[in-house]
Motif scaffolding. Sequence first.
Motif, PDB file in Angstrom:
ATOM      1  N   UNK A 118       0.811  -1.222   0.000  1.00  4.87           N
ATOM      2  CA  UNK A 118       0.000   0.000   0.000  1.00  4.87           C
ATOM      3  C   UNK A 118       0.842   1.269   0.000  1.00  4.87           C
ATOM      4  N   UNK A 119       2.087   1.208   0.483  1.00  2.00           N
ATOM      5  CA  UNK A 119       2.921   2.413   0.522  1.00  2.00           C
ATOM      6  C   UNK A 119       3.267   2.904  -0.881  1.00  2.00           C
ATOM      7  N   UNK A 120       3.169   2.011  -1.882  1.00  3.30           N
ATOM      8  CA  UNK A 120       3.450   2.394  -3.263  1.00  3.30           C
ATOM      9  C   UNK A 120       2.190   2.412  -4.125  1.00  3.30           C
ATOM     10  N   UNK A 121       1.250   1.545  -3.818  1.00  2.00           N
ATOM     11  CA  UNK A 121       0.134   1.314  -4.738  1.00  2.00           C
ATOM     12  C   UNK A 121      -1.156   2.025  -4.343  1.00  2.00           C
ATOM     13  N   UNK A 122      -1.281   2.494  -3.102  1.00  2.00           N
ATOM     14  CA  UNK A 122      -2.528   3.132  -2.675  1.00  2.00           C
ATOM     15  C   UNK A 122      -2.351   4.639  -2.565  1.00  2.00           C
ATOM     16  N   UNK A 123      -3.410   5.360  -2.878  1.00  2.00           N
ATOM     17  CA  UNK A 123      -3.374   6.817  -2.818  1.00  2.00           C
ATOM     18  C   UNK A 123      -4.516   7.318  -1.950  1.00  2.00           C
ATOM     19  N   UNK A 124      -4.292   8.445  -1.302  1.00  2.00           N
ATOM     20  CA  UNK A 124      -5.269   8.987  -0.362  1.00  2.00           C
ATOM     21  C   UNK A 124      -5.131  10.506  -0.329  1.00  2.00           C
ATOM     22  N   UNK A 125      -6.141  11.170   0.178  1.00  2.00           N
ATOM     23  CA  UNK A 125      -6.058  12.619   0.360  1.00  2.00           C
ATOM     24  C   UNK A 125      -5.147  12.913   1.549  1.00  2.00           C
ATOM     25  N   UNK A 126      -4.095  13.704   1.347  1.00  2.00           N
ATOM     26  CA  UNK A 126      -3.106  13.895   2.418  1.00  2.00           C
ATOM     27  C   UNK A 126      -3.559  14.810   3.540  1.00  2.00           C
ATOM     28  N   UNK A 171      -2.357  11.376  -3.005  1.00  2.00           N
ATOM     29  CA  UNK A 171      -0.919  11.106  -3.043  1.00  2.00           C
ATOM     30  C   UNK A 171      -0.676   9.688  -2.542  1.00  2.00           C
ATOM     31  N   UNK A 172       0.522   9.189  -2.771  1.00  2.00           N
ATOM     32  CA  UNK A 172       0.944   7.927  -2.171  1.00  2.00           C
ATOM     33  C   UNK A 172       1.869   8.240  -1.003  1.00  2.00           C
ATOM     34  N   UNK A 173       1.997   7.341  -0.036  1.00  2.00           N
ATOM     35  CA  UNK A 173       2.951   7.570   1.056  1.00  2.00           C
ATOM     36  C   UNK A 173       4.370   7.814   0.557  1.00  2.00           C
ATOM     37  N   UNK A 174       4.765   7.141  -0.533  1.00  2.00           N
ATOM     38  CA  UNK A 174       6.108   7.339  -1.077  1.00  2.00           C
ATOM     39  C   UNK A 174       6.285   8.762  -1.576  1.00  2.00           C
TER      40      UNK A 174
END
Length: 708
Positions: free
Chosen positions: A268-276, A398-401
Amino acid sequence: MEMRKSRVLLAAAGLLLGLMCLWVRVAWLQLGLHSHFVARAAANQQLRLKLIPKRGELLDRHGKVLARDLLVSRVAVYRPQLENIPLVAAKLAPILGEPVGKLRPRLEETRGYRWITDDLPPEVGDRIRSLRLVGVDVEDETRRNYRLGDAASEILGRTNRDNTGVDGLEYQLDSRLGGQSGWVTAIKAGANRTLRLPGAEHRAARDGSSFVLTLDAELQSIVERHLARAVDTLNARRGFALFLDPWTGEILAAACVPHLEPGKSKNWTFTDQFEPGSTYKIVVAGAALEENIARTDEYFTASETGSAELFPGFRLRDAHAHAGYTFFGAIQHSSNIVCARLGLRLGAERLYRYSTALGFGAMSGVEFPGEASGKLRPVAHWQPRSAPTISIGHELSVTPLQLALAYGAIANGGVLMEPMLVREERSSTGKTVRRRAPQPRHRVFGESTTAILREMLCAVVDSGTATSARLAGFSVAGKTGTAQKYDAASRGYGRGMYIASFAGIAPADHPRIVGVVVIDEPPRDLYYGGQVAAPVFREIVLDLMRRREGVIGPIEGPVAARPPAVPAVIAPDLTLLPARQAERRLRDFGLRARFEGQGPRVLFQTPGAGQPVDRGGSVTAWLSPPRDSSHSRLPDLTGMPMREALRQLSVRQVRPRLTGHGLVVRQDPAPGTPLPLEGSCRIWCEVPEAPPRTAAGAGAVTASAHRP
């Protein structure tokens, strides 16, 4: 007599014809069909045995093995050949560690060929072979072994039954990890026997390469342990965290909790995105400082009721009602209203430019399958409310990365680094085949801008929204974020559904590590990033401080002491160009334009034409004659932001000596001193305190949007 003679001749002719046909047939078989029958003989008598190569190892940055091949044995029985089942069961049971009474019924129920056990140590397989039991077959095979167990499983990936990578780095690097299979020719000797003859045709298998990763095995375990504890304690849906070295872009740990079953897990740190949410406010803050559109002590109105209308029809809320904040205080206390006002002042074009410069809206290029690019729409698709809304971390994903790399640029002095997961490749003999060096992309902010940003983020942890990340005697900088989640069922923000996050830098005075912690769907009564994500970061840093050797300890290896060098470009000549044309020309060179004064054309520029400029840096173009255009005297620096003061001294080729951060309060020599100087110019800077609440500044812009 004549008749008898003719019969003899006829018989002789027939015999001769038959012999000729036989000779022709033999000749055809020997000559015409030779290759065909040779191939048939080879197929019936020979076979090629496949030689399986050894799969390469995956190692962490310190050489600890994370994944390796292990030789295992498995046992099968062929029921038609089992003549004495009680005897076979009695001999196998002690070796397999299974009661005879349980093994014997299994053998009796078997029909045909069946595997009865696998994953046995090779020495156990050898013991069973030595029994020479008819109908019992032992095969050796390799299995992938992961030393950390489930830890790092999402990033390392896995292999299938054929030892081929199907997930994660095992899949990404499979062509080089797996090596190349070989073959050897063997002779069939009976139904179930083969013989390898000396000198037989063969092609040796080539073992796979091993890879040294940037991961730190101990840090990975630490992150997973604290993340799992937080998710379990909060009864959250999931959690994920990523830590990296801001100076090199090396990913040190990437953890996901809970671990899903093989085939369904994702990193998920590379493949998931969320509102920061509010973690994104560093973009508008850094852009405002870099573009010199706001001072850290400038006062902005907020709202004593916690809600303010920025323009007709668009209203934003703050988590805490307050009449107003300074720019510095707005970041410290995460004021949505003030940050949205800054976004309006900055404008959509510049906000988008700095967002993309920090890597948002595009894939980072990390060596990992399935990376997401996040979502940041082009300016042409923005609405009037987009600039203030994006300034506070909404209307984009964004992604965590990506978020960690952006905070890494703040930590290292303003340079966006390329992410790294693989340090080096080693051949099967241990020789280094390829080694990757850290790669800077471009400069986004100046060093003075990032120094002020780190001060702001330190204040967030010391006395702002992230006090739960504070450590006694240790400087931590960071920003919390809380954003509502999109609910596909209702096609809008889900009620009571939040993503809480924290992005941190440690230690803040000499950054060594950057981390992003995300908790997905914490409980409705405890969902702020400062409440659920910041404590996880704190506990991870505490454990790192207890290590004798680690990323928080003394600087070793390739970590840079200064911001990484960025490839330079030569500044083009802008003289007499219209402003728009000058901006387009600089953009073609990967540079940004900063305009001073009013006028139709560029009269002067710094750095000058032909001078080197960091890619992604800025060139100041004067549209009207600058004061002291000859740069013959030392300017008055008092009241200037540290970044602007350093720029003014650089233009005049004066060496600065800096004390403190913030705004310049004193300088030596005094303003007006003739240039050039024999020595340096010393400047003292201080961060101003917030003015009283009642002193609402005139002309303040307005900003806000969501929870910190």
